[in-house]
Design a protein around this motif. Sequence first.
Motif, mmCIF file in Angstrom:
data_model
loop_
_atom_site.group_PDB
_atom_site.id
_atom_site.type_symbol
_atom_site.label_atom_id
_atom_site.label_comp_id
_atom_site.label_asym_id
_atom_site.label_seq_id
_atom_site.Cartn_x
_atom_site.Cartn_y
_atom_site.Cartn_z
ATOM 1 N N ASP A 1 0.731 -1.409 0.138
ATOM 2 C CA ASP A 1 -0.023 -0.030 0.122
ATOM 3 C C ASP A 1 0.780 1.218 -0.143
ATOM 4 O OD1 ASP A 1 -2.614 -1.044 -0.079
ATOM 5 O OD2 ASP A 1 -2.468 -1.671 2.296
ATOM 6 N N ALA A 2 2.220 1.242 0.018
ATOM 7 C CA ALA A 2 3.166 2.118 0.017
ATOM 8 C C ALA A 2 4.417 1.618 -0.203
ATOM 9 C CB ALA A 2 3.087 3.071 1.297
ATOM 10 N N ASP A 3 5.238 2.477 -0.599
ATOM 11 C CA ASP A 3 6.622 2.245 -0.601
ATOM 12 C C ASP A 3 7.342 1.915 0.526
ATOM 13 O OD1 ASP A 3 7.032 2.519 -3.457
ATOM 14 O OD2 ASP A 3 7.101 4.914 -3.412
ATOM 15 N N GLN A 4 8.606 1.105 0.638
ATOM 16 C CA GLN A 4 9.071 0.715 1.822
ATOM 17 C C GLN A 4 10.552 0.787 1.658
ATOM 18 O OE1 GLN A 4 7.444 -3.208 2.938
ATOM 19 N NE2 GLN A 4 5.536 -2.495 3.537
ATOM 20 N N LEU A 5 11.270 1.304 2.462
ATOM 21 C CA LEU A 5 12.774 1.379 2.495
ATOM 22 C C LEU A 5 13.420 0.772 3.490
ATOM 23 C CD1 LEU A 5 15.205 2.339 0.803
ATOM 24 C CD2 LEU A 5 14.847 4.565 1.866
ATOM 25 N N THR A 6 14.336 -0.233 3.539
ATOM 26 C CA THR A 6 15.241 -0.556 4.851
ATOM 27 C C THR A 6 16.688 -0.335 4.364
ATOM 28 O OG1 THR A 6 13.473 -2.323 5.003
ATOM 29 C CG2 THR A 6 15.558 -2.570 6.238
ATOM 30 N N ILE A 7 17.269 0.363 5.181
ATOM 31 C CA ILE A 7 18.734 0.595 4.757
ATOM 32 C C ILE A 7 19.539 -0.096 5.903
ATOM 33 C CG2 ILE A 7 20.537 2.282 4.634
ATOM 34 C CD1 ILE A 7 18.513 4.210 3.783
ATOM 35 N N ASN A 8 20.505 -1.004 5.649
ATOM 36 C CA ASN A 8 21.379 -1.786 6.442
ATOM 37 C C ASN A 8 20.489 -2.538 7.740
ATOM 38 O OD1 ASN A 8 23.336 -0.966 5.187
ATOM 39 N ND2 ASN A 8 24.193 0.560 6.634
ATOM 40 N N GLY A 9 19.309 -2.876 7.137
ATOM 41 C CA GLY A 9 18.362 -3.800 8.200
ATOM 42 C C GLY A 9 17.644 -2.611 9.171
ATOM 43 N N ASN B 1 2.985 0.163 -12.235
ATOM 44 C CA ASN B 1 1.746 0.688 -11.349
ATOM 45 C C ASN B 1 1.617 0.062 -10.144
ATOM 46 O OD1 ASN B 1 -0.188 2.041 -10.691
ATOM 47 N ND2 ASN B 1 -1.426 1.652 -12.390
ATOM 48 N N ALA B 2 2.909 0.054 -9.260
ATOM 49 C CA ALA B 2 2.904 -0.920 -8.181
ATOM 50 C C ALA B 2 3.872 -0.067 -7.043
ATOM 51 C CB ALA B 2 3.308 -2.171 -8.332
ATOM 52 N N PHE B 3 3.776 -0.194 -5.970
ATOM 53 C CA PHE B 3 4.742 0.183 -4.951
ATOM 54 C C PHE B 3 5.900 -0.538 -4.756
ATOM 55 C CE2 PHE B 3 0.812 2.281 -3.198
ATOM 56 C CZ PHE B 3 0.883 3.679 -3.341
ATOM 57 N N ALA B 4 6.831 -0.132 -4.108
ATOM 58 C CA ALA B 4 8.105 -1.084 -4.299
ATOM 59 C C ALA B 4 8.442 -1.327 -2.865
ATOM 60 C CB ALA B 4 9.288 -0.392 -4.958
ATOM 61 N N SER B 5 9.045 -2.375 -2.421
ATOM 62 C CA SER B 5 9.723 -2.598 -1.265
ATOM 63 C C SER B 5 11.192 -2.637 -1.778
ATOM 64 C CB SER B 5 9.328 -4.014 -0.695
ATOM 65 O OG SER B 5 10.340 -4.307 0.276
ATOM 66 N N VAL B 6 12.121 -1.729 -1.105
ATOM 67 C CA VAL B 6 13.391 -1.642 -1.377
ATOM 68 C C VAL B 6 14.329 -1.963 -0.124
ATOM 69 C CG1 VAL B 6 15.270 0.069 -2.005
ATOM 70 C CG2 VAL B 6 12.804 0.351 -2.893
ATOM 71 N N THR B 7 15.306 -2.789 -0.064
ATOM 72 C CA THR B 7 16.124 -3.264 0.751
ATOM 73 C C THR B 7 17.477 -2.861 0.390
ATOM 74 O OG1 THR B 7 14.719 -4.878 1.099
ATOM 75 C CG2 THR B 7 16.523 -5.083 2.296
ATOM 76 N N SER B 8 18.180 -1.907 0.981
ATOM 77 C CA SER B 8 19.485 -1.563 0.664
ATOM 78 C C SER B 8 20.494 -1.878 1.954
ATOM 79 C CB SER B 8 19.424 0.053 0.315
ATOM 80 O OG SER B 8 20.309 0.521 -0.223
ATOM 81 N N ARG B 9 21.805 -2.188 1.448
ATOM 82 C CA ARG B 9 22.906 -2.460 2.349
ATOM 83 C C ARG B 9 24.190 -1.826 1.650
ATOM 84 N NH1 ARG B 9 22.966 -5.256 6.887
ATOM 85 N NH2 ARG B 9 20.896 -6.211 6.844
ATOM 86 N N ASN B 10 24.773 -1.124 2.694
ATOM 87 C CA ASN B 10 26.011 -0.233 2.227
ATOM 88 C C ASN B 10 27.191 -1.503 2.829
ATOM 89 O OD1 ASN B 10 25.031 1.776 1.164
ATOM 90 N ND2 ASN B 10 24.876 2.612 3.011
ATOM 91 N N ASN B 11 28.122 -1.665 2.169
ATOM 92 C CA ASN B 11 29.251 -2.430 2.542
ATOM 93 C C ASN B 11 30.224 -1.711 3.570
ATOM 94 O OD1 ASN B 11 30.717 -1.309 0.630
ATOM 95 N ND2 ASN B 11 32.214 -2.919 0.445
#
Length: 350
Positions: free
Chosen positions: A77-85, A110-120
Amino acid sequence: MIMFDNASSTSVKRSEGQRPLVDNSRTATARAHSNIAFVKYWGNCDHRLRLPANSSISMNLSALHTTTTVDWNGRLDADQLTINGIAAGEGALGRARDHLDALRRRFGVNAFASVTSRNNFPMGTGIASSASAFAALTAAAAAAARFELPEREMSALARLGSGSAARSVPAGYVEWHAGSSHETSFAESFAPPQHWNLVDVIAIVSREHKQVGSSAGHETAASSALQPARVASAPARCDAVKSAILRRDFDHFASVVEEDSNLMHAVMMTSQPPLFYWDPLSLVIMKAVRRWRQQEGIPVCYTLDAGPNVHCICLASEADAVSGRLLALSEGIDVMQSGVGAGACVLPPV
Ligand code: PMV
């Protein structure tokens, strides 16, 4: 099924209680490296499109990268963003959402996104991650939408999220052509990573999050009386740095890289309000680096971005010696080393 409509320019807008428009998901993961600019980008001609005031030159950093998975998912129902957990706060989420809107329009998703991002690289080292973050996000989002874009367009799209992200799309030594429109403002490689074995020895003098980020800084650049002179002379520095890299001429490279960094910081310090990114230790390191080069013949020069950490660029053969000298200069200094990095790439599914 996810709807892909290349012709329309739909951003996802959904009122409360409304069902998602699509009911399955498409996922991909991409990796992009951070980059360090030798001729800097500072100030825009068009803030919305992030069209820079001048072209710039950089190298990607092999040791610093962001890995991002994008899941275009019809059940969200909305975009989601996780950075380094950790779930991102509203600032980072809002910026990612704006970029996802641009990508949705381009890909007709036409969709929201779940984004999972990790910096080394550890967060809170004062090492900016927006270049690698937006390059990886753009590449993953395109792959998840099953789009194979020419590198030039991928770079232009990444630019919309963060200007310097345009330079993290191509590999190795890169020039970002300022251009005059969305399509003509993109980066391309002019030498591969193995062309010249330079190393960035990053002297970390502060781990504080910068108080004025680069997006806000770009907006005040034009208030400095020095910015027109910096911008007018940037093409000559781009040519000089590019040709020094192609000839592997360190002395010539060093003098232009330091001059360009000083010019950008002179603009920052004379903007309204003024921006002082240096720490007293930054200046200690800058002077030491010049001494090492000019009096002892060590091939090393400095450049600083919008923060106090000093990027000491040297030949790979000198990287350990430069690290040792930096650590011996003063107590509050940590170092990280990085060679020349690859371009953004999609990773195989695990
Ligand atoms: O891409 P941004 O908005 O984070 O701007 C980057 C600005 C500098 O790092 C200071 C210079 C550059 O060219 O990378």
